[in-house]
Design an enzyme around this catalytic site. Sequence first.
Site, PDB file in Angstrom:
ATOM      1  N   ASP A  44       1.013  -1.359   0.020  1.00 34.09           N
ATOM      2  CA  ASP A  44      -0.033   0.034   0.120  1.00 34.09           C
ATOM      3  C   ASP A  44       0.938   1.522   0.005  1.00 34.09           C
ATOM      4  O   ASP A  44       0.461   2.342  -0.430  1.00 34.09           O
ATOM      5  CB  ASP A  44      -0.923  -0.047   1.056  1.00 34.09           C
ATOM      6  CG  ASP A  44      -2.143   0.580   0.698  1.00 34.09           C
ATOM      7  OD1 ASP A  44      -2.642   0.541  -0.347  1.00 34.09           O
ATOM      8  OD2 ASP A  44      -2.897   1.287   1.859  1.00 34.09           O
ATOM      9  N   CYS A 130     -11.113   3.419  -4.831  1.00 33.85           N
ATOM     10  CA  CYS A 130     -10.123   3.680  -3.785  1.00 33.85           C
ATOM     11  C   CYS A 130     -10.851   4.340  -2.545  1.00 33.85           C
ATOM     12  O   CYS A 130     -10.676   3.981  -1.333  1.00 33.85           O
ATOM     13  CB  CYS A 130      -8.977   4.400  -4.150  1.00 33.85           C
ATOM     14  SG  CYS A 130      -7.741   4.704  -3.001  1.00 33.85           S
ATOM     15  N   TYR A 134     -13.143   1.759   0.215  1.00 31.75           N
ATOM     16  CA  TYR A 134     -12.500   1.697   1.823  1.00 31.75           C
ATOM     17  C   TYR A 134     -13.374   2.099   2.768  1.00 31.75           C
ATOM     18  O   TYR A 134     -13.620   1.491   3.835  1.00 31.75           O
ATOM     19  CB  TYR A 134     -11.139   2.261   1.556  1.00 31.75           C
ATOM     20  CG  TYR A 134      -9.933   1.436   1.523  1.00 31.75           C
ATOM     21  CD1 TYR A 134     -10.106   0.222   0.279  1.00 31.75           C
ATOM     22  CD2 TYR A 134      -8.898   1.251   2.182  1.00 31.75           C
ATOM     23  CE1 TYR A 134      -9.171  -0.355   0.017  1.00 31.75           C
ATOM     24  CE2 TYR A 134      -7.800   0.602   2.024  1.00 31.75           C
ATOM     25  CZ  TYR A 134      -7.871  -0.268   0.912  1.00 31.75           C
ATOM     26  OH  TYR A 134      -7.043  -1.312   0.651  1.00 31.75           O
ATOM     27  N   TYR A 158     -10.740   3.816   8.622  1.00 32.42           N
ATOM     28  CA  TYR A 158     -11.507   3.805   7.168  1.00 32.42           C
ATOM     29  C   TYR A 158     -12.958   3.957   7.554  1.00 32.42           C
ATOM     30  O   TYR A 158     -13.823   4.066   6.889  1.00 32.42           O
ATOM     31  CB  TYR A 158     -10.985   2.682   6.329  1.00 32.42           C
ATOM     32  CG  TYR A 158      -9.811   3.012   5.865  1.00 32.42           C
ATOM     33  CD1 TYR A 158      -9.582   4.229   4.896  1.00 32.42           C
ATOM     34  CD2 TYR A 158      -8.648   2.255   6.016  1.00 32.42           C
ATOM     35  CE1 TYR A 158      -8.191   4.243   4.372  1.00 32.42           C
ATOM     36  CE2 TYR A 158      -7.362   2.459   5.603  1.00 32.42           C
ATOM     37  CZ  TYR A 158      -6.975   3.570   4.744  1.00 32.42           C
ATOM     38  OH  TYR A 158      -6.022   3.668   4.381  1.00 32.42           O
ATOM     39  N   GLU A 200      -9.203  -3.576  -6.779  1.00 26.54           N
ATOM     40  CA  GLU A 200      -9.443  -3.185  -5.277  1.00 26.54           C
ATOM     41  C   GLU A 200      -9.350  -4.754  -4.785  1.00 26.54           C
ATOM     42  O   GLU A 200      -8.815  -5.215  -3.708  1.00 26.54           O
ATOM     43  CB  GLU A 200     -10.388  -2.611  -4.902  1.00 26.54           C
ATOM     44  CG  GLU A 200     -10.405  -1.120  -5.065  1.00 26.54           C
ATOM     45  CD  GLU A 200      -9.147  -0.524  -4.013  1.00 26.54           C
ATOM     46  OE1 GLU A 200      -8.722  -1.084  -2.872  1.00 26.54           O
ATOM     47  OE2 GLU A 200      -8.680   0.722  -4.405  1.00 26.54           O
TER      48      GLU A 200
HETATM   49  C1  LIG Z   1      -5.465  -0.181  -2.361  1.00 25.41           C
HETATM   50  C2  LIG Z   1      -6.005   0.697  -1.788  1.00 25.41           C
HETATM   51  N1  LIG Z   1      -7.358   1.048  -2.078  1.00 25.41           N
HETATM   52  C3  LIG Z   1      -7.589   2.408  -1.256  1.00 25.41           C
HETATM   53  C4  LIG Z   1      -7.275   2.700  -0.176  1.00 25.41           C
HETATM   54  C5  LIG Z   1      -7.832   3.880   0.524  1.00 25.41           C
HETATM   55  N2  LIG Z   1      -7.448   5.204   0.193  1.00 25.41           N
HETATM   56  C6  LIG Z   1      -5.894   2.142   0.156  1.00 25.41           C
HETATM   57  N3  LIG Z   1      -4.954   2.785   1.184  1.00 25.41           N
HETATM   58  N4  LIG Z   1      -5.180   1.302  -0.618  1.00 25.41           N
END
Ligand SMILES: Cc1ncc(CN)c(N)n1
Length: 218
Positions: A44, A130, A134, A158, A200
Amino acid sequence: MGFTSELWESGAATYERIRVHPFVQGLTSGDLDRAAFRHYIAQDSHYLREYARALNVVAAKAPTPEGTALFGEHATNANAVERALHAGFLDELGGVDQPASPTTVAYTNFLLATAHTGSFAEGLAAVLPCYWIYARVGADLVDRSSPDPLYARWIATYGGDGFQKIVDDVLTVTDRHAEGLGPAERAAMLHHYATAARYEWMFWDAAHRRETWPIPLA
Ligand SMILES: Cc1ncc(CN)c(N)n1
């Protein structure tokens, strides 16, 4: 809600698969292997760096100064706030220096290519899962939280009101912008949204499998 409800529908089946994925279920049960979480956080960090770049391109293409400011601010947040959260996790888990995995590279390349070559609407649709997925995962898990304090911290981030507010702002911009679009551009948005939603799912799954390149660099 306006067009965003159609966008959600285009990724709804994927979201259901994310919700029941063993990685996501393991966060809330506390059974998720810490090594898989560490892998996820390391990937990430790569992801967020490229995501911030994609957001800056979306910001540059925004048709209003408010849109430019919003996505520019979110790019800064992805770099500063979320990555600081990850640095905290890596301090506790032990830092890990791993290259971006095939899935991370594919997802971030998709985001950057769509943001650079597409319209504002197309870039927006690509970056939206994204945010939105989340927030939904966080909202789905927040009541049960986790017996593992690290996973509970992730869920609280989140699943909290602060992140939901960010997502609501983006959904408002998306609905407003979509009002002026024709069928071809709306179809492109649905396609990009559904593609990013699938990435995702793949991102969680790759972390769960601790995906690496099958062939090392020479
Ligand atoms: C893969 C991913 N997708 C979404 C998010 C949330 N911003 C994240 N941190 N990482």
